[in-house]
Design a protein around this motif. Structure first.
Motif, PDB file in Angstrom:
ATOM      1  N   SER A   1      10.777  12.763   6.894  1.00 34.97           N
ATOM      2  CA  SER A   1      10.751  12.589   5.440  1.00 34.97           C
ATOM      3  C   SER A   1      10.024  11.292   5.078  1.00 34.97           C
ATOM      4  CB  SER A   1      12.177  12.573   4.896  1.00 34.97           C
ATOM      5  OG  SER A   1      12.168  12.380   3.504  1.00 34.97           O
ATOM      6  N   ILE A   2      10.345  10.216   5.819  1.00 28.44           N
ATOM      7  CA  ILE A   2       9.694   8.910   5.583  1.00 28.44           C
ATOM      8  C   ILE A   2       8.217   8.985   5.952  1.00 28.44           C
ATOM      9  CG2 ILE A   2       9.636   6.479   6.310  1.00 28.44           C
ATOM     10  CD1 ILE A   2      12.736   6.788   6.754  1.00 28.44           C
ATOM     11  N   LEU A   3       7.936   9.568   7.133  1.00 19.43           N
ATOM     12  CA  LEU A   3       6.545   9.695   7.589  1.00 19.43           C
ATOM     13  C   LEU A   3       5.735  10.588   6.654  1.00 19.43           C
ATOM     14  CD1 LEU A   3       7.081  10.105  11.440  1.00 19.43           C
ATOM     15  CD2 LEU A   3       5.987   8.166  10.292  1.00 19.43           C
ATOM     16  N   GLY A   4       6.384  11.635   6.125  1.00 13.89           N
ATOM     17  CA  GLY A   4       5.695  12.535   5.205  1.00 13.89           C
ATOM     18  C   GLY A   4       5.253  11.827   3.942  1.00 13.89           C
ATOM     19  N   THR A   5       6.125  10.974   3.397  1.00 11.33           N
ATOM     20  CA  THR A   5       5.767  10.214   2.194  1.00 11.33           C
ATOM     21  C   THR A   5       4.679   9.195   2.513  1.00 11.33           C
ATOM     22  OG1 THR A   5       8.032  10.464   1.374  1.00 11.33           O
ATOM     23  CG2 THR A   5       6.681   8.785   0.321  1.00 11.33           C
ATOM     24  N   ALA A   6       4.831   8.508   3.671  1.00 13.94           N
ATOM     25  CA  ALA A   6       3.804   7.541   4.088  1.00 13.94           C
ATOM     26  C   ALA A   6       2.460   8.240   4.298  1.00 13.94           C
ATOM     27  CB  ALA A   6       4.238   6.835   5.371  1.00 13.94           C
ATOM     28  N   ALA A   7       2.509   9.456   4.855  1.00 12.47           N
ATOM     29  CA  ALA A   7       1.282  10.213   5.118  1.00 12.47           C
ATOM     30  C   ALA A   7       0.532  10.525   3.832  1.00 12.47           C
ATOM     31  CB  ALA A   7       1.610  11.502   5.864  1.00 12.47           C
ATOM     32  N   MET A   8       1.260  10.714   2.739  1.00  6.95           N
ATOM     33  CA  MET A   8       0.597  10.994   1.455  1.00  6.95           C
ATOM     34  C   MET A   8      -0.313   9.832   1.063  1.00  6.95           C
ATOM     35  SD  MET A   8       3.553  12.787  -0.836  1.00  6.95           S
ATOM     36  CE  MET A   8       3.949  14.516  -0.617  1.00  6.95           C
ATOM     37  N   PHE A   9       0.168   8.602   1.289  1.00  5.99           N
ATOM     38  CA  PHE A   9      -0.635   7.425   0.944  1.00  5.99           C
ATOM     39  C   PHE A   9      -1.751   7.197   1.965  1.00  5.99           C
ATOM     40  CE2 PHE A   9       3.628   6.346  -0.876  1.00  5.99           C
ATOM     41  CZ  PHE A   9       3.252   6.506  -2.194  1.00  5.99           C
ATOM     42  N   LEU A  10      -1.449   7.419   3.258  1.00  4.27           N
ATOM     43  CA  LEU A  10      -2.459   7.202   4.293  1.00  4.27           C
ATOM     44  C   LEU A  10      -3.601   8.203   4.165  1.00  4.27           C
ATOM     45  CD1 LEU A  10      -0.153   6.538   7.396  1.00  4.27           C
ATOM     46  CD2 LEU A  10      -1.466   4.864   6.101  1.00  4.27           C
ATOM     47  N   VAL A  11      -3.247   9.487   4.024  1.00  2.00           N
ATOM     48  CA  VAL A  11      -4.277  10.520   3.911  1.00  2.00           C
ATOM     49  C   VAL A  11      -4.984  10.414   2.557  1.00  2.00           C
ATOM     50  CG1 VAL A  11      -4.725  13.008   3.852  1.00  2.00           C
ATOM     51  CG2 VAL A  11      -3.083  12.088   5.478  1.00  2.00           C
ATOM     52  N   GLY A  12      -4.191  10.370   1.475  1.00  2.00           N
ATOM     53  CA  GLY A  12      -4.778  10.283   0.137  1.00  2.00           C
ATOM     54  C   GLY A  12      -5.614   9.030  -0.041  1.00  2.00           C
ATOM     55  N   GLY A  13      -5.073   7.894   0.403  1.00  2.00           N
ATOM     56  CA  GLY A  13      -5.813   6.634   0.305  1.00  2.00           C
ATOM     57  C   GLY A  13      -7.075   6.654   1.148  1.00  2.00           C
ATOM     58  N   GLY A  14      -6.976   7.259   2.347  1.00  2.00           N
ATOM     59  CA  GLY A  14      -8.152   7.371   3.214  1.00  2.00           C
ATOM     60  C   GLY A  14      -9.253   8.197   2.571  1.00  2.00           C
ATOM     61  N   ILE A  15      -8.877   9.282   1.894  1.00  2.00           N
ATOM     62  CA  ILE A  15      -9.861  10.134   1.211  1.00  2.00           C
ATOM     63  C   ILE A  15     -10.527   9.353   0.074  1.00  2.00           C
ATOM     64  CG2 ILE A  15     -10.182  12.204  -0.198  1.00  2.00           C
ATOM     65  CD1 ILE A  15      -7.818  13.453   1.337  1.00  2.00           C
ATOM     66  N   VAL A  16      -9.699   8.627  -0.697  1.00  2.00           N
ATOM     67  CA  VAL A  16     -10.221   7.868  -1.842  1.00  2.00           C
ATOM     68  C   VAL A  16     -11.172   6.766  -1.378  1.00  2.00           C
ATOM     69  CG1 VAL A  16      -9.598   6.311  -3.739  1.00  2.00           C
ATOM     70  CG2 VAL A  16      -8.258   8.392  -3.352  1.00  2.00           C
ATOM     71  N   THR A  17     -10.759   5.984  -0.368  1.00  2.00           N
ATOM     72  CA  THR A  17     -11.604   4.868   0.103  1.00  2.00           C
ATOM     73  C   THR A  17     -12.896   5.366   0.756  1.00  2.00           C
ATOM     74  OG1 THR A  17     -10.370   4.752   2.195  1.00  2.00           O
ATOM     75  CG2 THR A  17      -9.668   3.279   0.419  1.00  2.00           C
ATOM     76  N   HIS A  18     -12.830   6.529   1.445  1.00  2.00           N
ATOM     77  CA  HIS A  18     -14.043   7.083   2.044  1.00  2.00           C
ATOM     78  C   HIS A  18     -15.039   7.521   0.976  1.00  2.00           C
ATOM     79  CE1 HIS A  18     -12.140   6.980   5.966  1.00  2.00           C
ATOM     80  NE2 HIS A  18     -13.275   7.376   6.496  1.00  2.00           N
TER      81      HIS A  18
END
Length: 301
Positions: free
Chosen positions: A229-246
């Motif tokens: 549950s914690i990793l899933g929420t963190a993944a939203m920022f890591l994946v989403g943020g990675g897409i935005v910064t790329h």
């Protein structure tokens, strides 16, 4: 002469299959990070479902994921052929949506941060048991929407891997990745959500070792679900943020430059900064969404 033509054809097919196999392995390696995030997110999305409905919900989300891939693979090929410039903006919209969902979850968790009493927990379980089908349907829809964004990133990364290949190789590799990733993720999700049932089954066996293993699984399962549950929420920022910064070259290069200067911390810096950018993007998206909702509320009056 016909025999020679047949051998040539078979040789060409073997060469194509070999190329497809190599390209699929490369694409799988590049999308492995997203696969881990996808697993954590989907295990989180289907958690909180009453036990007897867990597998039907996983299966419903898996079917939705296959439909997503059926939409995304042809769409990726069309965009890659006729409008390659459109891939990045579309991915960025999806990335911001993931960050928005992540901030919403944090906001909800912050509001309901008080510990539940046994009475409250019992009431919640009773409500879950008596929940109407619409609640389950909403959960499935939410999971399928999230899967769409992650699937889009997987397909986009794969498309980048096979960009220089002919149409048939692109189609074959994209299709293979779509099937492998979907089957792998939801097979693992189904196994994770039924861990407690497997543990309970083992505790009822006659032998000592299965009973000990069952008790260990029952002890471990809640920690695993909480971690996911914690990793899933963190993944939203890591994946989403990675897409935005790329999608923002200046920001992407700045993060790469910061990683180069970080020495032994270099592997940690990009995901950390991507996650921070994702958090900021999610907060801005939530503020914008709430602002629009308020304006619509005022105009309605």
């Amino acid at each position: 002469m016909p025999a020679g033509s047949l051998l040539t054809l078979l040789d060409d097919i073997a060469a194509i299959l070999d190329d497809v196999s190599i390209l699929t392995k490369k694409a799988a390696a590049k999308t492995a990070g997203v696969l881990g995030d996808d697993l954590a997110l989907n295990a989180q999305q289907v958690s909180g479902v009453v036990a007897r409905r867990e597998l039907p919900v996983v299966w419903a989300v898996a079917k939705g994921s296959f439909v997503n891939k059926l939409i995304l693979v042809p769409l990726a090929l069309l965009i890659g052929t006729f409008a390659p410039w459109g891939i990045t903006p579309l991915l960025m919209i999806g990335g911001v949506y993931l960050c928005f969902e992540g901030v919403e979850k944090l906001h909800h968790a912050f509001i309901h941060r008080g510990k539940k009493s046994e009475e409250q927990a019992g009431e919640e379980i009773a409500e879950l048991e008596a929940a109407p089908p619409e609640t389950e349907a909403e959960k499935i829809k939410g999971a399928v929407r999230t899967d769409f964004v992650l699937s889009a990133e997987i397909i986009a990364i794969t498309l980048g891997t096979v960009a220089g290949q002919d149409f048939m190789r692109q189609l074959t590799v994209l299709s293979a990745i779509a099937v492998i990733m979907t089957g792998g993720v939801y097979g693992l999700v189904a196994g994770i959500v039924k861990l407690d049932d497997a543990g309970l089954y083992l505790t009822q066996r006659r032998s000592t070792f299965p009973q000990m293993l069952g008790r260990a699984i029952l002890w471990f399962a809640p920690f695993l679900m909480k971690s996911l549950s914690i990793l899933g929420t963190a993944a939203m920022f890591l994946v989403g943020g990675g897409i935005v910064t790329h999608g923002i070259p200046l920001l992407h290069h700045a993060i790469d430059h910061a990683a180069e200067k970080a020495g032994i911390l270099a592997p940690v810096i990009p995901p950390l900064l991507n996650g921070l950018c994702g958090l900021i993007a999610g907060i801005l998206a939530l503020l914008l969404f709430n602002g629009v909702q308020r304006l619509r509320g005022k105009s309605a009056h």
